[in-house]
Design an enzyme around this catalytic site. Structure first.
Site, short mmCIF file in Angstrom:
data_model
loop_
_atom_site.label_atom_id
_atom_site.label_comp_id
_atom_site.label_asym_id
_atom_site.label_seq_id
_atom_site.Cartn_x
_atom_site.Cartn_y
_atom_site.Cartn_z
N ASP A 12 0.88 -1.18 0.00
CA ASP A 12 0.00 0.00 0.00
C ASP A 12 0.91 1.22 0.00
O ASP A 12 1.65 1.45 0.97
CB ASP A 12 -0.89 0.02 1.25
CG ASP A 12 -1.88 -1.14 1.25
OD1 ASP A 12 -2.41 -1.47 0.18
OD2 ASP A 12 -2.12 -1.71 2.33
N ASP A 131 -13.82 -3.39 -2.38
CA ASP A 131 -13.61 -3.03 -0.97
C ASP A 131 -14.96 -3.10 -0.28
O ASP A 131 -15.81 -2.22 -0.47
CB ASP A 131 -13.05 -1.61 -0.86
CG ASP A 131 -11.62 -1.50 -1.35
OD1 ASP A 131 -10.98 -2.54 -1.58
OD2 ASP A 131 -11.13 -0.36 -1.53
#
Length: 256
Positions: A12, A131
């Site tokens: 990330d 998500d």
């Protein structure tokens, strides 16, 4: 199992550095993406996923230069996502060395983008990142899960399981299923969510969010995941790739 389970460290990236937090907040610096990618490539990772976590929220493009440098250091497939909004963005990232492209927010805004990318580059290039979180308050969905955007910051009211199925129908070659509730919590993957999506999707399914022990990876594989993705446990040395693969082999799971 007929297909060998893939193990995927996730980088990330925020402002050129790897970060990791809990539920996409309170981000801590976890290192240089190029160095981490190289290390994981040498330690047995099957793929690397690179997500620019603030790209959609900040409205800026994924850092092409960091992708180019990372791709130059790894010899395993590299998936890149974050801020991808057009066929042109996909083209630029593939030219920079990405093997697969992950889209999320832009696909929800305009679902036709899925088929446009798939038709131009092939479905094997396209990963639909979902998500998802458990519904709460007035929001209700059939599966009990809704899709979120902007790094989990915004709810959509869209049923996550239905959306994953639609994404594959439109041409996505893989589903990256992220549990926003479990993200960074290290308490295990959301097995209910994985199982529900597995039941309606034939494309490869990557489980993400919640890894804390090697046994959690086994549970995700048994729930139907074709690949398991994790960040914190690898970045901070809780587990190694070989730890996880060894535990999965002992559980009778075929790994690469």
């Amino acid at each position: 199992m007929s297909v060998a389970i893939r193990l995927i460290p996730c980088l990330d990236v925020d402002a050129g550095r790897v970060v990791k937090g809990v539920n996409f907040a309170d981000l801590k610096d976890a290192g240089d993406p190029v160095e981490l990618a190289r290390t994981y490539g040498l330690s047995g990772a099957d793929e690397i996923t690179f997500l620019d976590v603030s790209a959609s929220a900040a409205g800026r493009d994924t850092t092409i230069e960091v992708v180019r440098r990372t791709a130059g250091e790894v010899y395993i497939p590299l998936t890149v996502g974050g801020g991808v909004r057009s066929v042109e963005d996909v083209d630029a990232l593939l030219r920079a060395g990405a093997d697969k492209i992950s889209i999320n927010t832009a696909a929800i805004r305009r679902p036709e983008l899925i088929s446009e990318i798939s038709q131009k580059f092939g479905s094997q290039v396209l990963v639909l990142s979902v998500d998802a979180r458990r519904v709460s308050g007035d929001v209700q969905t059939k599966s009990g899960f809704e899709v979120t955007t902007h790094g989990g910051r915004r709810g959509t009211g869209i049923d996550a399981v239905t959306w994953a199925h639609e994404g594959v129908e439109r041409g996505a070659g893989e589903i990256l299923l992220n549990s926003m509730d479990a993200d960074g919590m290290t308490t295990g993957f959301d097995i209910d969510m994985i199982s529900q999506v597995r039941a309606v999707v034939s494309a490869p399914l990557v489980a993400s969010g919640g890894a804390g022990t090697a046994e959690h990876f086994v549970e995700a594989a048994h729930a139907g995941a074709d690949a398991v993705l994790a960040a914190s446990v690898f970045h901070f040395g809780t587990l190694t790739i070989e730890d996880v693969k060894s535990t999965m082999r002992e559980a009778g799971i075929d790994v690469r």
